[in-house]
Design an enzyme around this catalytic site. Structure first.
Site, short mmCIF file in Angstrom:
data_model
loop_
_atom_site.label_atom_id
_atom_site.label_comp_id
_atom_site.label_asym_id
_atom_site.label_seq_id
_atom_site.Cartn_x
_atom_site.Cartn_y
_atom_site.Cartn_z
N LYS A 46 82.34 36.00 6.22
CA LYS A 46 81.49 36.51 5.14
C LYS A 46 82.09 37.79 4.55
CE LYS A 46 77.28 34.45 7.03
NZ LYS A 46 76.02 34.65 7.75
N GLN A 98 73.02 39.30 10.94
CA GLN A 98 73.38 37.98 11.47
C GLN A 98 72.44 37.57 12.58
OE1 GLN A 98 75.66 36.02 10.09
NE2 GLN A 98 75.54 34.39 11.61
N ASP A 158 70.03 37.03 2.35
CA ASP A 158 69.80 35.76 3.05
C ASP A 158 68.56 35.03 2.52
OD1 ASP A 158 71.72 35.13 5.07
OD2 ASP A 158 70.99 36.80 6.29
#
Ligand code: GUN
Length: 294
Positions: free
Chosen positions: A61, A105, A128
């Protein structure tokens, strides 16, 4: 390349190529922001602990962000980090005007409640799309304007690939296999918004294969290697495989070799499906591209 991949090449949805195109467009948009506003979009990526798969995802990412001209600030925290310490970091990032996106994460270590952390992220920085404000906006169809939903990246990428391949999805029968907050639930919302008739199937669904065989669009997001076989699929259906499962793939030279497979048994599925995403090279690259878009 296997014979099947050659024979049915036109059925394969090339997520890698699609994602490269999307990332190039995002790169151009970033440089436009840079030139007109003198601003570099910045993403904070937070990883707690040393889960090897998460380390790989986070590294990928960060690299993808930098390749698109987005600054990626890594925050690596020890596995013993307390919830309070993580919430303090999130508060600092929320209040930092130079940070535009925050990604924590998952999964997090057991001592940390993921819901408490997600709740603490500023919804406007929640790239997200996991915060209840964003899931609520998605559920109510608030998709444009300054308060538009930020949509979870994996389902967003899946819908882009479906619309690219099929055009208008209205009226199609869609079956979403899996009901997670990250994929299944937001995927169902996005397909309802596209005017599909949507069924969410899961481990308690009766006659699962029969339910799947109704689908014009079948999304497999259960995390069970190669569970969906060709005989679960309606002829000509579009199959999107969200699974990323590491399984033994021994060869004579490398008996301990591991390989990646999806939730769909690709070889039997491609002979029946009208379109299908491979693993790897399907959904995965689109997830990262959509993160950059958010
Ligand atoms: N873990 C697995 N998938 C995801 C994702 O899309 N975002 C975050 N933050 N963690 C994950």
């Amino acid at each position: 390349m296997s014979d099947l991949r050659v024979q049915y090449a036109d059925r394969i949805i090339d997520g890698k190529a699609f994602a490269e195109g999307l990332r190039a467009r995002i790169g151009a948009a970033v440089s436009e922001i840079n030139q007109t506003h003198g601003l570099t979009p910045s993403l904070a990526v937070v990883l707690v602990g040393d889960d090897p798969a998460s380390q790989v995802y986070v590294r990928n990412k960060g690299r993808a962000a930098e390749a698109a001209g987005i600054a990626a600030a890594d925050h690596r925290l020890d596995a013993s980090t307390s919830q309070e310490e993580l919430l303090d970091l999130v508060a600092t990032l929320n209040n930092d005007p130079a940070i535009h996106g925050i990604l924590v994460q998952l999964p997090l270590p057991d001592q940390i409640d993921p819901a408490a952390v997600i709740d603490a992220i500023d919804p406007a920085k929640d790239v997200d799309g996991f915060h209840v404000v964003n899931t609520g906006r998605l559920a109510t169809g608030q998709m444009s304007g300054p308060n538009a939903a930020l949509v979870p990246c994996t389902p967003l990428g899946c819908r882009m690939m479906l619309e690219d391949r099929l055009g208008d999805l209205a009226g199609l029968e869609a079956v979403v296999l899996g009901r997670s907050n990250i994929v299944g639930k937001p995927m169902a919302q996005l397909l309802v918004q596209a005017s599909c008739t949507v069924t969410v199937a899961h481990s308690k669904t009766r006659d699962l294969a029969d339910v799947c065989r109704r689908a014009d669009i079948l999304i497999a997001a259960v995390g069970r290697p190669q569970m969906v076989h060709g005989d679960w699929i309606k002829s000509g259906a579009a199959v999107i495989d969200v699974g990323i499962n590491r399984v033994p793939a021994p060869t004579d030279e490398e008996p301990d070799k591991m390989g990646l497979v999806g939730d769909v048994d690709f070889d039997t599925a491609i002979a029946v499906a009208g379109a299908i995403t491979p693993v790897p090279g399907g959904v995965g690259p689109m997830t990262i591209a959509c993160l950059l878009a958010n």
